[in-house]
Motif scaffolding. Structure first.
Motif, PDB file in Angstrom:
ATOM      1  N   VAL A 283       0.927  -1.225   0.210  1.00 24.09           N
ATOM      2  CA  VAL A 283       0.062  -0.167  -0.057  1.00 24.09           C
ATOM      3  C   VAL A 283       0.969   1.127  -0.064  1.00 24.09           C
ATOM      4  N   PRO A 284       0.714   2.294  -0.942  1.00 21.46           N
ATOM      5  CA  PRO A 284       1.352   3.435  -0.631  1.00 21.46           C
ATOM      6  C   PRO A 284       1.259   4.259   0.543  1.00 21.46           C
ATOM      7  N   ASP A 285       1.977   5.326   0.775  1.00 23.13           N
ATOM      8  CA  ASP A 285       1.998   5.944   2.017  1.00 23.13           C
ATOM      9  C   ASP A 285       0.716   7.022   1.795  1.00 23.13           C
ATOM     10  N   GLU A 286       0.834   7.656   0.653  1.00 22.15           N
ATOM     11  CA  GLU A 286      -0.404   8.542   0.302  1.00 22.15           C
ATOM     12  C   GLU A 286      -0.613   8.324  -1.103  1.00 22.15           C
ATOM     13  N   ILE A 287      -1.917   9.170  -1.585  1.00 21.03           N
ATOM     14  CA  ILE A 287      -2.129   9.294  -2.797  1.00 21.03           C
ATOM     15  C   ILE A 287      -2.367  10.889  -2.746  1.00 21.03           C
ATOM     16  N   VAL A 288      -1.955  11.510  -3.976  1.00 23.75           N
ATOM     17  CA  VAL A 288      -2.450  12.845  -4.240  1.00 23.75           C
ATOM     18  C   VAL A 288      -3.281  12.933  -5.590  1.00 23.75           C
TER      19      VAL A 288
ATOM     20  N   ASN B 140       4.590  19.478  -5.185  1.00 23.32           N
ATOM     21  CA  ASN B 140       4.989  20.647  -4.036  1.00 23.32           C
ATOM     22  C   ASN B 140       4.253  20.250  -2.787  1.00 23.32           C
ATOM     23  N   ILE B 141       3.462  19.302  -2.545  1.00 19.64           N
ATOM     24  CA  ILE B 141       2.723  19.051  -1.342  1.00 19.64           C
ATOM     25  C   ILE B 141       3.384  17.662  -1.041  1.00 19.64           C
ATOM     26  N   THR B 142       4.024  16.872  -1.615  1.00 17.90           N
ATOM     27  CA  THR B 142       4.463  15.589  -1.073  1.00 17.90           C
ATOM     28  C   THR B 142       5.978  15.858  -0.364  1.00 17.90           C
ATOM     29  N   LYS B 143       6.040  14.617   0.316  1.00 18.23           N
ATOM     30  CA  LYS B 143       7.129  14.523   1.273  1.00 18.23           C
ATOM     31  C   LYS B 143       7.904  13.099   1.040  1.00 18.23           C
ATOM     32  N   SER B 144       7.381  12.189   0.148  1.00 21.43           N
ATOM     33  CA  SER B 144       7.781  11.104   0.140  1.00 21.43           C
ATOM     34  C   SER B 144       9.183  10.858  -0.183  1.00 21.43           C
ATOM     35  N   ASN B 145       9.850   9.785  -0.085  1.00 20.80           N
ATOM     36  CA  ASN B 145      11.076   9.627  -0.536  1.00 20.80           C
ATOM     37  C   ASN B 145      11.093   9.186  -2.243  1.00 20.80           C
TER      38      ASN B 145
ATOM     39  N   TYR C 204       9.973   8.826  -9.806  1.00 15.72           N
ATOM     40  CA  TYR C 204      11.337   9.545  -9.399  1.00 15.72           C
ATOM     41  C   TYR C 204      11.607   9.792  -7.939  1.00 15.72           C
ATOM     42  N   ASP C 205      12.683   9.900  -7.757  1.00 11.20           N
ATOM     43  CA  ASP C 205      13.359  10.269  -6.559  1.00 11.20           C
ATOM     44  C   ASP C 205      12.561  11.599  -5.860  1.00 11.20           C
ATOM     45  N   GLY C 206      12.092  11.579  -4.893  1.00  8.81           N
ATOM     46  CA  GLY C 206      11.007  12.798  -4.553  1.00  8.81           C
ATOM     47  C   GLY C 206      11.975  13.893  -4.201  1.00  8.81           C
ATOM     48  N   VAL C 207      13.035  13.898  -3.649  1.00  7.50           N
ATOM     49  CA  VAL C 207      13.783  15.028  -3.216  1.00  7.50           C
ATOM     50  C   VAL C 207      14.243  15.594  -4.687  1.00  7.50           C
ATOM     51  N   LEU C 208      14.799  14.848  -5.564  1.00  8.05           N
ATOM     52  CA  LEU C 208      15.160  15.383  -6.757  1.00  8.05           C
ATOM     53  C   LEU C 208      14.113  16.023  -7.524  1.00  8.05           C
ATOM     54  N   LEU C 209      12.760  15.413  -7.423  1.00  6.19           N
ATOM     55  CA  LEU C 209      11.678  15.870  -8.377  1.00  6.19           C
ATOM     56  C   LEU C 209      11.391  17.194  -7.763  1.00  6.19           C
TER      57      LEU C 209
END
Length: 339
Positions: free
Chosen positions: A49-54, A97-102, A189-194
């Motif tokens: 299961v994903p941590d969240e869906i936007v 912009n509102i995501t925080k995941s890896n 994609y890598d979240g920090v990079l994206l």
């Protein structure tokens, strides 16, 4: 602007993430509830299961907002991002912009994920060296019988030395490998990079804004990042109707969106590709091209075979190239993906 629908409708507890990696799935949509519901249902059936869906929406899309408010409980939090700007790029950027995941996955709302999709994606991101992006194969459902007899290929998402880009993500076979570009309906994609790079807001179009994946790929490669294509990461792609200037089909050659598609391609290559890739792309497009966006030689052959509209299509291609030269600055040094 973002709305959280998870607190009012809590679902079952999430699976433990033994890898320590978090993943957010971003699904841009516009008034296509039947497709969105099917996509979300396939996420619900995932082995991980994903941590969240936007769900990324526009402010005038009241239908999607109403659906999310009344949706059944879900195994993970669902948030809605809202933007006032037209186009999928602004739509997705607001969600990113509102995501925080890896890891941040970008999916079309007209795909359904195979059950182990998230599990396979996270396996790549926990490997070393860690990729910057991972994508896979989409089984096109526009003509299932015809698609089944299409030949498979290992040449997927890579540039030839001439600058010609082979897509073929729906026909890929073989082991996972590094590629130059991923397909936007099935990628992560890598979240920090994206979040740091963002998407290319200079591309034209009020809907799909064709070419954003290519532009993002160039930007990722510029950082030294790697993109991996794994044909075992699979989705079914149902090809939903579109709401931009193309109405239904970007290959309809008399639409504004068709012109935007060609213009965007020239501009991306001019701004971001290696010099020989750029001129190879221009030469191929202006001399040969393809049947819809035909070059000079192909247009002559098509006219001789009775397609009198070929000259007009070539004129569109030539005009888009001239306009891209006039409006786009080419940097002194280029940073393109290596083949």
């Amino acid at each position: 602007m973002a709305f959280d629908f998870s607190s009012s409708k809590p679902g079952p507890p999430q699976n433990e993430n033994s890898r320590g990696l978090t993943i957010t799935i971003v699904v841009p949509t516009l008034d296509r509830i039947d497709f969105l519901e099917r996509c979300l249902d396939s996420i619900k059936q995932q082995t991980h299961v994903p941590d969240e869906i936007v769900v990324a929406t526009h402010e005038w899309d009241s239908t999607t907002a109403a659906y999310l408010r009344s949706a059944a409980p879900f195994p993970c939090p669902i948030r809605q991002s809202v933007t006032r700007e037209k186009g999928v790029i602004a739509n997705m950027q607001a969600a990113i912009n509102i995501t925080k995941s890896n890891v941040v996955a970008l999916l079309d709302d007209d795909v359904t994920l195979h059950p182990n999709w998230i599990e396979k994606v996270l396996c790549h991101f926990e490997s070393q060296p860690r990729p910057s992006g991972v994508g896979g194969k989409d089984f096109l459902q526009d003509d299932p019988a015809g698609r089944q007899i299409e030949p498979l290929t290992r040449r997927v998402g890579v540039f030839a030395w001439t600058g010609h880009l082979s897509g073929n993500h729906h026909r890929g076979t073989g082991p996972p490998r590094e590629v130059d570009v991923l397909k936007g309906c099935n990628c992560a994609y890598d979240g920090v990079l994206l979040r740091r790079i963002g998407l290319d807001h200079s591309l034209r179009g009020s809907g799909a804004q064709v070419g954003w994946e290519l532009s993002l790929a160039f930007d990722i490669k510029k950082t030294g990042g790697r993109l991996v294509y794994d044909p075992s990461i699979q989705v079914d792609h149902w090809i939903a109707p579109r709401h931009d200037e193309s109405l239904l089909n970007r290959t309809s050659t008399q639409t504004v969106e068709f012109q935007h598609m060609i213009y965007n391609g020239f501009c991306i290559m001019r701004r971001k590709a290696k010099l020989h890739h750029y001129w190879g792309h221009v030469t191929h497009a202006l001399l040969w091209g393809n049947r819809s966006a035909c070059g000079a030689i192909r247009s002559v052959l098509l006219v001789l075979s009775g397609d009198q509209d070929a000259w007009r299509r070539f004129a569109v291609v030539f005009h888009c190239w001239v306009e891209s030269v006039r409006t786009t600055h080419r940097p002194a040094r280029s940073t393109a993906p290596t083949t």
